[in-house]
Design a protein around this motif. Structure first.
Motif, PDB file in Angstrom:
ATOM      1  N   GLU A  25      -9.959   3.978   3.928  1.00  0.00           N
ATOM      2  CA  GLU A  25     -10.955   3.079   4.515  1.00  0.00           C
ATOM      3  C   GLU A  25     -11.249   3.538   5.937  1.00  0.00           C
ATOM      4  O   GLU A  25     -10.344   3.935   6.665  1.00  0.00           O
ATOM      5  N   LYS A  32      -7.506   3.856   7.654  1.00  0.00           N
ATOM      6  CA  LYS A  32      -6.337   3.225   7.066  1.00  0.00           C
ATOM      7  C   LYS A  32      -6.308   3.515   5.582  1.00  0.00           C
ATOM      8  O   LYS A  32      -7.337   3.826   4.968  1.00  0.00           O
ATOM      9  N   ALA A  56       0.806  -1.208   0.000  1.00  0.00           N
ATOM     10  CA  ALA A  56       0.000   0.000   0.000  1.00  0.00           C
ATOM     11  C   ALA A  56       0.846   1.268   0.000  1.00  0.00           C
ATOM     12  O   ALA A  56       0.354   2.332  -0.319  1.00  0.00           O
ATOM     13  N   SER A  67      -5.289   1.865   1.906  1.00  0.00           N
ATOM     14  CA  SER A  67      -5.068   0.562   1.300  1.00  0.00           C
ATOM     15  C   SER A  67      -4.942   0.726  -0.203  1.00  0.00           C
ATOM     16  O   SER A  67      -5.415   1.716  -0.775  1.00  0.00           O
ATOM     17  N   SER A  68      -4.300  -0.260  -0.814  1.00  0.00           N
ATOM     18  CA  SER A  68      -4.248  -0.248  -2.277  1.00  0.00           C
ATOM     19  C   SER A  68      -5.535  -0.877  -2.776  1.00  0.00           C
ATOM     20  O   SER A  68      -6.199  -1.632  -2.068  1.00  0.00           O
ATOM     21  N   MET A 100      -4.256   4.584  -3.994  1.00  0.00           N
ATOM     22  CA  MET A 100      -4.574   4.394  -2.583  1.00  0.00           C
ATOM     23  C   MET A 100      -6.015   4.791  -2.331  1.00  0.00           C
ATOM     24  O   MET A 100      -6.548   5.682  -2.970  1.00  0.00           O
TER      25      MET A 100
END
Length: 86
Positions: free
Chosen positions: A26, A82, A16, A84-85, A23
């Protein structure tokens, strides 16, 4: 719960964090308590209303904004955010 840096001082390393990978932000809505620290750090991406409800203004993070959003994620005192990819 704070995230610990790796041996090079980076936090949240791995796929990530690779430069150029898309990106996404979340939110764990069960954890979010509406402290608005994320909004204070990156108001162009986060908004918290008077009831403490978080709105993510843009879920995808453009490359030039990754550092600011990453700082906002780290500022959350309850780790409700967070990156995340896809």
């Amino acid at each position: 719960m704070r995230r610990s840096p790796d041996s090079e001082g980076r936090i949240g390393t791995g796929p990530a964090r690779r430069r150029g990978s898309p990106m996404r932000i979340e939110v764990d809505r069960n954890r979010c308590e509406g402290h608005a620290m994320c909004e204070a750090v990156a108001p162009e991406f986060f908004s918290v209303d008077d009831e403490g409800e978080l709105t993510v203004k843009a879920e995808e993070v453009p490359e030039p904004d990754k550092a600011a959003v990453h700082a906002a994620v780290l500022s959350c005192p309850v780790t409700a955010l967070k990156l995340s990819s896809r």
